[in-house]
Scaffold this active site. Structure first.
Site, PDB file in Angstrom:
ATOM      1  N   ASP A  42       5.143  -1.013 -10.302  1.00 52.86           N
ATOM      2  CA  ASP A  42       5.174  -1.382  -8.883  1.00 52.86           C
ATOM      3  C   ASP A  42       6.578  -1.168  -8.319  1.00 52.86           C
ATOM      4  O   ASP A  42       7.530  -1.786  -8.789  1.00 52.86           O
ATOM      5  CB  ASP A  42       4.764  -2.861  -8.743  1.00 52.86           C
ATOM      6  CG  ASP A  42       4.434  -3.220  -7.305  1.00 52.86           C
ATOM      7  OD1 ASP A  42       4.668  -2.400  -6.400  1.00 52.86           O
ATOM      8  OD2 ASP A  42       3.929  -4.342  -7.088  1.00 52.86           O
ATOM      9  N   ASP A  43       6.691  -0.299  -7.335  1.00 56.02           N
ATOM     10  CA  ASP A  43       7.979  -0.012  -6.686  1.00 56.02           C
ATOM     11  C   ASP A  43       8.980   0.635  -7.640  1.00 56.02           C
ATOM     12  O   ASP A  43      10.195   0.421  -7.517  1.00 56.02           O
ATOM     13  CB  ASP A  43       8.606  -1.283  -6.068  1.00 56.02           C
ATOM     14  CG  ASP A  43       7.822  -1.834  -4.891  1.00 56.02           C
ATOM     15  OD1 ASP A  43       6.712  -1.346  -4.619  1.00 56.02           O
ATOM     16  OD2 ASP A  43       8.327  -2.776  -4.233  1.00 56.02           O
ATOM     17  N   CYS A  82       1.981  -0.788  -1.396  1.00 60.76           N
ATOM     18  CA  CYS A  82       1.153  -1.214  -2.538  1.00 60.76           C
ATOM     19  C   CYS A  82      -0.354  -1.054  -2.375  1.00 60.76           C
ATOM     20  O   CYS A  82      -0.999  -0.369  -3.166  1.00 60.76           O
ATOM     21  CB  CYS A  82       1.459  -2.666  -2.860  1.00 60.76           C
ATOM     22  SG  CYS A  82       3.182  -2.939  -3.263  1.00 60.76           S
ATOM     23  N   ARG A  86      -2.834   1.797  -4.159  1.00 62.92           N
ATOM     24  CA  ARG A  86      -3.784   1.404  -5.212  1.00 62.92           C
ATOM     25  C   ARG A  86      -5.222   1.782  -4.842  1.00 62.92           C
ATOM     26  O   ARG A  86      -6.022   2.148  -5.703  1.00 62.92           O
ATOM     27  CB  ARG A  86      -3.682  -0.109  -5.458  1.00 62.92           C
ATOM     28  CG  ARG A  86      -2.471  -0.455  -6.307  1.00 62.92           C
ATOM     29  CD  ARG A  86      -1.911  -1.835  -6.012  1.00 62.92           C
ATOM     30  NE  ARG A  86      -0.473  -1.783  -6.189  1.00 62.92           N
ATOM     31  CZ  ARG A  86       0.149  -2.017  -7.334  1.00 62.92           C
ATOM     32  NH1 ARG A  86      -0.534  -2.402  -8.382  1.00 62.92           N
ATOM     33  NH2 ARG A  86       1.459  -1.884  -7.431  1.00 62.92           N
ATOM     34  N   LYS A 135      -1.389  -6.567 -11.329  1.00 60.70           N
ATOM     35  CA  LYS A 135      -1.491  -6.730  -9.878  1.00 60.70           C
ATOM     36  C   LYS A 135      -2.643  -5.911  -9.310  1.00 60.70           C
ATOM     37  O   LYS A 135      -2.700  -4.702  -9.478  1.00 60.70           O
ATOM     38  CB  LYS A 135      -0.166  -6.290  -9.247  1.00 60.70           C
ATOM     39  CG  LYS A 135      -0.206  -6.158  -7.739  1.00 60.70           C
ATOM     40  CD  LYS A 135       1.184  -5.901  -7.219  1.00 60.70           C
ATOM     41  CE  LYS A 135       1.180  -5.366  -5.811  1.00 60.70           C
ATOM     42  NZ  LYS A 135       2.533  -5.227  -5.273  1.00 60.70           N
ATOM     43  N   HIS A 137      -4.319  -6.281  -5.674  1.00 62.53           N
ATOM     44  CA  HIS A 137      -3.894  -5.975  -4.300  1.00 62.53           C
ATOM     45  C   HIS A 137      -4.891  -5.181  -3.463  1.00 62.53           C
ATOM     46  O   HIS A 137      -4.502  -4.419  -2.566  1.00 62.53           O
ATOM     47  CB  HIS A 137      -2.520  -5.269  -4.297  1.00 62.53           C
ATOM     48  CG  HIS A 137      -1.657  -5.788  -3.183  1.00 62.53           C
ATOM     49  ND1 HIS A 137      -0.309  -5.463  -3.035  1.00 62.53           N
ATOM     50  CD2 HIS A 137      -1.958  -6.618  -2.158  1.00 62.53           C
ATOM     51  CE1 HIS A 137       0.162  -6.065  -1.963  1.00 62.53           C
ATOM     52  NE2 HIS A 137      -0.820  -6.773  -1.407  1.00 62.53           N
ATOM     53  N   SER A 160       1.093  -9.169  -4.170  1.00 57.10           N
ATOM     54  CA  SER A 160       2.469  -8.983  -4.659  1.00 57.10           C
ATOM     55  C   SER A 160       3.090 -10.292  -5.127  1.00 57.10           C
ATOM     56  O   SER A 160       2.780 -11.367  -4.605  1.00 57.10           O
ATOM     57  CB  SER A 160       3.343  -8.373  -3.563  1.00 57.10           C
ATOM     58  OG  SER A 160       2.884  -7.081  -3.261  1.00 57.10           O
ATOM     59  N   HIS A 225       8.648  -4.772  -8.849  1.00 51.29           N
ATOM     60  CA  HIS A 225       8.625  -5.304  -7.476  1.00 51.29           C
ATOM     61  C   HIS A 225       9.438  -6.607  -7.475  1.00 51.29           C
ATOM     62  O   HIS A 225       9.366  -7.382  -8.425  1.00 51.29           O
ATOM     63  CB  HIS A 225       7.159  -5.599  -7.109  1.00 51.29           C
ATOM     64  CG  HIS A 225       6.903  -5.873  -5.653  1.00 51.29           C
ATOM     65  ND1 HIS A 225       7.365  -7.008  -5.024  1.00 51.29           N
ATOM     66  CD2 HIS A 225       6.209  -5.172  -4.721  1.00 51.29           C
ATOM     67  CE1 HIS A 225       6.965  -6.983  -3.754  1.00 51.29           C
ATOM     68  NE2 HIS A 225       6.269  -5.872  -3.540  1.00 51.29           N
ATOM     69  N   ASP A 277       3.192   3.001  -7.970  1.00 49.52           N
ATOM     70  CA  ASP A 277       2.487   2.974  -6.687  1.00 49.52           C
ATOM     71  C   ASP A 277       3.298   3.486  -5.503  1.00 49.52           C
ATOM     72  O   ASP A 277       2.745   3.954  -4.522  1.00 49.52           O
ATOM     73  CB  ASP A 277       1.978   1.560  -6.379  1.00 49.52           C
ATOM     74  CG  ASP A 277       3.101   0.576  -6.096  1.00 49.52           C
ATOM     75  OD1 ASP A 277       4.229   0.787  -6.583  1.00 49.52           O
ATOM     76  OD2 ASP A 277       2.854  -0.419  -5.385  1.00 49.52           O
ATOM     77  N   ASN A 278       4.605   3.337  -5.570  1.00 48.03           N
ATOM     78  CA  ASN A 278       5.461   3.811  -4.472  1.00 48.03           C
ATOM     79  C   ASN A 278       6.921   3.738  -4.932  1.00 48.03           C
ATOM     80  O   ASN A 278       7.221   3.156  -5.967  1.00 48.03           O
ATOM     81  CB  ASN A 278       5.267   3.001  -3.183  1.00 48.03           C
ATOM     82  CG  ASN A 278       5.432   1.513  -3.342  1.00 48.03           C
ATOM     83  OD1 ASN A 278       4.460   0.766  -3.339  1.00 48.03           O
ATOM     84  ND2 ASN A 278       6.664   1.051  -3.523  1.00 48.03           N
ATOM     85  N   LYS A 298      10.652   3.390  -0.565  1.00 43.40           N
ATOM     86  CA  LYS A 298       9.383   2.742  -0.197  1.00 43.40           C
ATOM     87  C   LYS A 298       9.236   2.617   1.322  1.00 43.40           C
ATOM     88  O   LYS A 298      10.203   2.332   2.026  1.00 43.40           O
ATOM     89  CB  LYS A 298       9.356   1.347  -0.830  1.00 43.40           C
ATOM     90  CG  LYS A 298       8.165   0.492  -0.451  1.00 43.40           C
ATOM     91  CD  LYS A 298       8.188  -0.830  -1.202  1.00 43.40           C
ATOM     92  CE  LYS A 298       7.027  -1.720  -0.803  1.00 43.40           C
ATOM     93  NZ  LYS A 298       6.955  -2.938  -1.640  1.00 43.40           N
TER      94      LYS A 298
END
Ligand code: MG
Length: 475
Positions: A42-43, A82, A86, A135, A137, A160, A225, A277-278, A298
């Site tokens: 994540d991130d 996010c 996803r 996660k 989301h 998150s 994240h 994811d980003n 992001k």
């Protein structure tokens, strides 16, 4: 003549049979479809692991995974945030196609539509065991949770990890953060230093439990994240500080999963994918990763927001140490899983992704899977990529005025870009607009833009998409 040939033929056949009888038996039947393991960070920025340029800490397990498999240099998340990202990974569709934009929170009254097929539901056709740890989301109400979208088991956070009362800017906005097992909240505001460890333990137990049948494991880390947390195993280990420690723990987790596969003799029957994811949440300064040399992070359609590390490993099937420069996207994972497992994609709707198995198994450049890839922010179409060219449409974007530190965000500004063409082969940092010198390229990419506006819509030009499907709303 014929009579003399028969004993000779019989002797040859017996010899052949005896060779097969002596050959080592493969451990499992060849017709068993492969296990699928998808590890999603994540991130995580483009430069946040060793094989993509990280130098202030080490990621030996991810490096090994890359050395034993394929690295893609031009792999994208579908949107730089996010939930949208996803939605694309799980369904093989652009997030705009299926009505999931931005990042959901505890007040969201919608989620992934039950009519969409996730990759877990896809492999259920073939009798797979499925689990998701981490996660989600895509809707936190029970009707939207992973257990309603094809996963037998779920353990993790519904959104998150900063959506809790300790948020640095909005402490009174968020309720306690639920940790969910299947559909039941088992803890509020869980000890986040243990998240990576717990997700990993669950993953290893799941692999062990299902070692004799095909399985799909989706391990979606809450880290890196913000707020960053790490267990004592990795605290203070790196000179990059907490961020480096967190990445080393994620790398440890990857190593644990790979070790479990090896221990159960599943290496040669398992495709493992690692991506994110980003890009990095740059507002958080030293608690954010890096996408260098890519532009921005992001929340933007620049490559720093959407281009991600991507590693795929399947010993014996994916060539070791291979690198692909073909542009591809998370939407391609679902169709690739369909091909590998023999499951059928839904035929009554548009699935945007392409089967990229042919890319993952070739050492050299081959035909790109997409004529064009689209980059939306919310419902605004910001950019399109075709081959080495990326065209930005005029838009405003999140830029960092002053980065924060120690878990506190800085101040975001607003950047503006006009119609700009970048040659990513020679300018991966998207620094120099070459639209004046390449009007024919701009014209060609604008035809893709028009196609996307018509198909998926675009708020910037007030267009409604003809082929979009709604998210599911609460009654
Ligand atoms: Mg993210």
């Amino acid at each position: 003549m014929k009579i003399r040939l028969i004993p000779a033929l019989l002797a040859v056949m017996l010899a052949i049979l005896s060779v097969f009888a002596r050959a080592p038996q493969s451990r499992r039947p060849q017709n068993r479809p492969p296990n699928i393991v998808i590890i999603f960070a994540d991130d995580l920025g483009y430069a946040d692991i060793g094989s993509y340029g990280a130098t202030e800490y080490v990621t030996p397990n991810l490096d090994r995974m890359a050395a034993e498999g394929m690295r893609m240099t031009d792999f994208y998340a579908a949107q730089a945030v996010c939930s949208a990202s996803r939605a694309a990974l799980l369904t093989g569709c652009y997030p705009n196609r299926i009505g999931i934009r931005g990042a959901l929170d505890h007040k969201s009254s919608y989620g992934l539509n039950r009519d969409e097929m996730t990759f877990a539901e896809l492999v259920k056709q073939r009798g797979y065991a499925t689990a998701m740890f981490g996660k989600w989301h895509l809707g936190h109400h029970p009707q939207f949770l992973p257990t309603r979208h094809g996963f037998d088991e779920y353990y993790g956070l519904p959104y998150s990890n900063d959506m809790w009362p300790r948020h640095p800017l909005n402490p009174n906005y968020y309720p306690d953060l639920p940790l969910i097992e299947n559909e039941r909240t088992i803890r509020l505001d869980p000890d986040q230093t243990q998240l990576t460890t717990r997700y990993t333990e669950r993953s290893i137990a799941f692999i062990k439990k299902n070692k004799d049948r095909p399985f799909l494991l989706y391990l979606a880390h809450s880290m890196p994240h913000v707020p960053l947390f790490v267990s004592d195993k990795f605290k203070g280990k790196t000179k990059r500080g907490l961020f480096g420690d967190v990445i080393e723990e994620i790398d440890w987790s990857v190593g644990q999963v790979l070790d479990a596969l090896k221990q159960h003799n599943l290496d040669e029957q398992t495709l493992v994918i690692f991506t994110s994811d980003n890009g990095p949440w740059l507002s958080y300064g030293d608690h954010a990763g890096s996408a260098k040399p890519l532009r921005e992070g992001k929340g933007t359609a620049f490559d720093g927001g959407v281009r991600e590390p991507f590693i795929a490993r399947w010993p014996g099937r994916i060539p070791a140490g291979a690198v692909s420069h073909a542009p591809a996207m998370t939407i391609d994972i679902m169709p690739t899983i369909a091909r590998l497992t023999g499951a059928r994609l839904p035929k009554n709707r548009i699935i945007d992704g392409r089967d990229i198995w042919y890319l993952l198994t070739s050492r050299r450049g081959v035909k790109e899977p997409h004529e064009a890839l689209y980059f939306y922010w919310g419902a605004e179409l910001h950019a399109v990529r075709s081959g080495k060219w990326k065209l930005h449409l005029p838009h405003k974007y999140r830029s960092i005025e002053s980065p924060g530190a120690d878990g506190k965000p800085g101040r975001d500004g607003v950047g503006t870009i006009g119609l700009s063409l970048f040659d990513l082969e020679n300018d991966m940092g998207e620094t120099t607009d070459v639209s004046d010198k390449n009007p024919q390229v701009v014209r060609r990419l604008m035809t893709f833009v028009e196609r996307a506006r018509d198909d998926l819509g675009d708020d910037l030009t007030k267009r409604a998409g003809k082929n979009i499907r709604p998210a599911e709303r609460m009654e």
